[in-house]
Design an enzyme around this catalytic site. Sequence first.
Site, PDB file in Angstrom:
ATOM      1  N   GLY A 136       0.822  -1.213   0.000  1.00 45.47           N
ATOM      2  CA  GLY A 136       0.000   0.000   0.000  1.00 45.47           C
ATOM      3  C   GLY A 136       0.846   1.248   0.000  1.00 45.47           C
ATOM      4  N   CYS A 137       2.158   1.083  -0.098  1.00 47.16           N
ATOM      5  CA  CYS A 137       3.064   2.230  -0.109  1.00 47.16           C
ATOM      6  C   CYS A 137       3.226   2.698  -1.559  1.00 47.16           C
ATOM      7  CB  CYS A 137       4.409   1.812   0.449  1.00 47.16           C
ATOM      8  SG  CYS A 137       5.628   3.110   0.465  1.00 47.16           S
ATOM      9  N   ILE A 138       2.993   3.981  -1.798  1.00 45.14           N
ATOM     10  CA  ILE A 138       3.102   4.442  -3.171  1.00 45.14           C
ATOM     11  C   ILE A 138       4.147   5.555  -3.300  1.00 45.14           C
ATOM     12  CG2 ILE A 138       0.936   3.812  -4.252  1.00 45.14           C
ATOM     13  CD1 ILE A 138      -0.198   6.471  -3.073  1.00 45.14           C
TER      14      ILE A 138
END
Lengths: 98, 111, 120
Positions: free
Chosen positions: B109-111
């Site tokens: 979920g890290c962008i």
Amino acid sequence: MLHIVNKSPLERPSLDTVLQAGADGAILLIEDGVYAATRGNAVEDRLKKAMGTLKVYALGPDLDARGVADRLTEGVTVVGYDGFVDLVAEYKTNQSWL
Amino acid sequence: MAAIELNGKTYETDEEGYLVNLADWDEDVAAVLAEQENVQMSNNHWEVVNFLREYYNEFQIAPAVRVLTKAIGKKLGPEKGNSQYLYELFPYGPAKQACKIAGLPKPTGCI
Amino acid sequence: MTTKKFMIVNRKAPYGTVYALESLEVVLIGAAFEQDVSLAFMDDGVYQLKKGHQTKGIGMKAFEKTYGALEDYDVTKLYVDQESMAARGLTPEDLCVPVEMMPRADLGKLMEDQDVVLSF
């Protein structure tokens, strides 16, 4: 002959097809197929009935991975990868019900 | 494939500099990873890095920032469980930088 | 950001296919964006939550532990289909996290109530 089933009995008809074909020899359950060898599964009775004419094996590492090794149906023999190879070598032909 | 050479050992890294093998991690390679991120490791930094490793060990994931903040607050107190504190320690993103130093994969979920 | 009601419907056993793992990733991503996420487990999907995965022998990551992190992500609505559990000889005590078990018809109504349904 050896029948190898890798699909869950409640997801695909592979195992029922093997059983209905009146096969003799052996069934080896691998991958999601191992769920067929667990107590309380809807196919339990059908599998037990087939044990009169068929030997039933299930692959240990696949049972362990799914956390179901402790609910193995009575009469099913657990084998490892080495046992898998031995079974393939033991039977003249095998059919993988992919 | 990139790699870090240190004390006669080779640590494989991916194209973004994350360790490929979790088990390779030790404090020496963590120090090198921190240097690459321009982070001066203090006890407060190690606290977060060790927390992340424990979290990964328990749940098999690197938590998203929001979750990390909340979980740190629960364990280390509210003065540490806020994003200002964590961003001061790891200015380019606590999840991203601290995970890299902790030898974990990039957070989901890290962008 | 508008919050939508997301339901992720899981119908596949773990490890045999990649669906279960991919679904879990989507859940974590969705929840990280503070959406209202609930999970439904039906058919072989209920096997995903079976306790005691030991995956060393098949060389895959055991993601059972990750379901335990869902609470940190504020994902607390986990529904399992009663009929699917019964057909597999499973009870909620066999599962690795607390769930709400409900009859299939009720689960169907809950699906109707969502803004977005994602199928795995």
